[in-house]
Design an enzyme around this catalytic site. Structure first.
Site, PDB file in Angstrom:
ATOM      1  N   GLY A 296      27.583  25.200 -13.011  1.00  8.31           N
ATOM      2  CA  GLY A 296      26.247  26.130 -13.053  1.00  8.31           C
ATOM      3  C   GLY A 296      25.177  25.646 -13.950  1.00  8.31           C
ATOM      4  O   GLY A 296      25.172  24.281 -13.766  1.00  8.31           O
ATOM      5  N   CYS A 297      24.673  26.208 -14.150  1.00 10.64           N
ATOM      6  CA  CYS A 297      23.081  26.013 -14.850  1.00 10.64           C
ATOM      7  C   CYS A 297      23.434  25.017 -16.214  1.00 10.64           C
ATOM      8  O   CYS A 297      22.212  24.148 -16.369  1.00 10.64           O
ATOM      9  CB  CYS A 297      22.410  26.962 -15.379  1.00 10.64           C
ATOM     10  SG  CYS A 297      21.906  28.268 -14.008  1.00 10.64           S
ATOM     11  N   TYR A 298      24.304  24.743 -16.665  1.00  7.49           N
ATOM     12  CA  TYR A 298      24.408  23.781 -17.919  1.00  7.49           C
ATOM     13  C   TYR A 298      25.261  22.406 -17.328  1.00  7.49           C
ATOM     14  O   TYR A 298      25.313  21.640 -18.205  1.00  7.49           O
ATOM     15  CB  TYR A 298      25.340  24.562 -19.009  1.00  7.49           C
ATOM     16  CG  TYR A 298      26.692  24.718 -18.956  1.00  7.49           C
ATOM     17  CD1 TYR A 298      27.527  23.819 -19.184  1.00  7.49           C
ATOM     18  CD2 TYR A 298      27.000  26.024 -18.560  1.00  7.49           C
ATOM     19  CE1 TYR A 298      28.926  23.925 -18.998  1.00  7.49           C
ATOM     20  CE2 TYR A 298      28.376  26.296 -18.622  1.00  7.49           C
ATOM     21  CZ  TYR A 298      29.352  25.183 -18.590  1.00  7.49           C
ATOM     22  OH  TYR A 298      30.796  25.274 -18.578  1.00  7.49           O
TER      23      TYR A 298
ATOM     24  N   PHE B 195      22.382  26.880 -20.481  1.00  4.79           N
ATOM     25  CA  PHE B 195      23.464  27.935 -20.648  1.00  4.79           C
ATOM     26  C   PHE B 195      24.098  28.436 -19.231  1.00  4.79           C
ATOM     27  O   PHE B 195      23.370  28.243 -18.062  1.00  4.79           O
ATOM     28  CB  PHE B 195      22.805  29.101 -21.058  1.00  4.79           C
ATOM     29  CG  PHE B 195      21.618  29.057 -22.033  1.00  4.79           C
ATOM     30  CD1 PHE B 195      21.861  28.412 -23.176  1.00  4.79           C
ATOM     31  CD2 PHE B 195      20.286  29.099 -21.689  1.00  4.79           C
ATOM     32  CE1 PHE B 195      20.631  28.044 -24.259  1.00  4.79           C
ATOM     33  CE2 PHE B 195      19.279  28.725 -22.371  1.00  4.79           C
ATOM     34  CZ  PHE B 195      19.473  28.311 -23.566  1.00  4.79           C
TER      35      PHE B 195
END
Length: 349
Positions: A139-141, A334
């Site tokens: 995901g975002c990290y 995160f």
């Protein structure tokens, strides 16, 4: 020992639309009943003014598509976007595709075999002995463990590595529902599409990667999820995420800086993943940052939304192009786990 340096960044984004246009032209009809008024408030307070979409809902509604159709479209859209970002990064670094020793691709919004890593390596003319790594569902990290792996390869082998983060969140609009689902509304209000590539080389000019570090709070693993369903990938985003970040982000950053003898006041660039306005506010408060400390992150959220893994690299690119460019940067991102990643970069000329 070779020092890994980010020698070139390349960005690529599909056409954009304003948040107001997306609301008026699609999402105002996508939600109904009491959900619509709630969604309108969330869209208005998202911190997003414009977003990019490879599959624009104003032109094409994918919300009722099965996952198979979404994955086929992912291949069609992601390949040229990734090729554009990689080409720009290689040009900025003064290298050709044949120079790359390791090619890392991060993407959690689509899957195919052969994947983007193989297809891009073929189309761009990478060498047959180029090693490849695909990072999915972080995901975002994901950009930061990707950057860490690229840096470790450069340090150990003395050869260039290439990182590509490519996400097409526009393919995962969920079917309309009258039921209030705040998590889906937030997801639909924030997410966007982008591809960003980074070339990491042994030494030279650019941003030296001093360290990549992480902390994971597995007791909150259910706070952020990304589930494969028959109607695409479905985001789960607990409103408790900012609380978890507030418990861990200061310690993570303080420990990172202490290991390198750096004070927080000596950091002039903060590339903090804008998971949303509340997350940026929490990080700003916990790290006691100056009023404009997260200006680059907020501007990126405003202009591009949350693009998942490429976003923190978009912010890095913005900081590097500023006048004057940031000299020392802390990157923070995160995602599921709940996981916090951080990296310390120093500019060297």
């Amino acid at each position: 020992m070779f020092v890994p340096v980010i020698a070139g960044l390349g960005t690529a984004q599909p056409p954009s639309a304003s948040q107001a246009e997306l609301w008026e032209g699609f999402f105002s009809r996508h939600f109904s009943g009491t959900t619509r008024s709630l969604a309108q408030r969330i869209f208005a307070n998202s911190g997003v003014t414009r977003r990019q979409a490879a599959v624009n809902p104003l032109l094409e509604d994918v919300s009722d598509w099965p996952t198979e159709r979404r994955m086929r479209r992912y291949q069609v859209e992601a390949l040229p976007l990734g090729k554009e970002a990689v080409g720009r990064a290689l040009t900025a670094a003064g290298l050709s595709a044949g120079d790359i020793g390791l090619f890392i691709v991060c993407s959690c919004t689509g899957y195919a075999t052969p994947g983007l890593d193989i297809l891009l390596a073929r189309d761009l003319g990478m060498a047959a002995d180029t090693q490849r790594m695909f990072i999915g569902h972080m995901g975002c990290y994901a950009a930061l463990p990707g950057l860490g792996a690229a840096s470790d390869f450069v340090t150990a082998r003395g050869r260039p590595a290439l990182l590509l983060c490519a996400e097409l969140t526009s393919l995962h609009i969920q079917p309309s529902s009258a039921r209030v689902d705040t998590q889906q509304i937030v997801s639909h209000a924030l997410f966007s599409d982008a591809a960003v590539a980074a070339v990491v080389v042994p030494g030279g000019s650019g941003y030296a990667v001093r360290e990549v570090t992480a902390v994971t709070d597995t007791s909150t693993a259910d706070h952020m999820t990304w589930d494969v369903t028959d109607a695409g990938f479905r985001m789960g985003l607990s409103p408790k995420v900012p609380q978890v970040l507030s418990r861990h982000v200061r310690g993570l950053v303080d420990d990172l800086l202490a290991r390198h003898g750096v004070a927080s006041s000596e950091v002039d660039g903060w590339a903090v993943h804008p998971g949303g306005p509340r997350i940026l506010n929490v990080v700003e408060r916990e790290l006691e940052l100056p009023p404009l400390g997260l200006a680059a992150s907020r501007a990126t959220l405003d202009e591009h939304g949350n693009c998942s893994s490429p976003t923190v690299l978009l912010i890095l690119d913005r900081l590097g192009r500023a006048t004057p460019a940031a000299r020392r940067i802390v990157m923070l991102a995160f995602g599921p786990g709940l996981t916090l990643y951080a990296a310390l970069l120093d500019r060297q000329d």
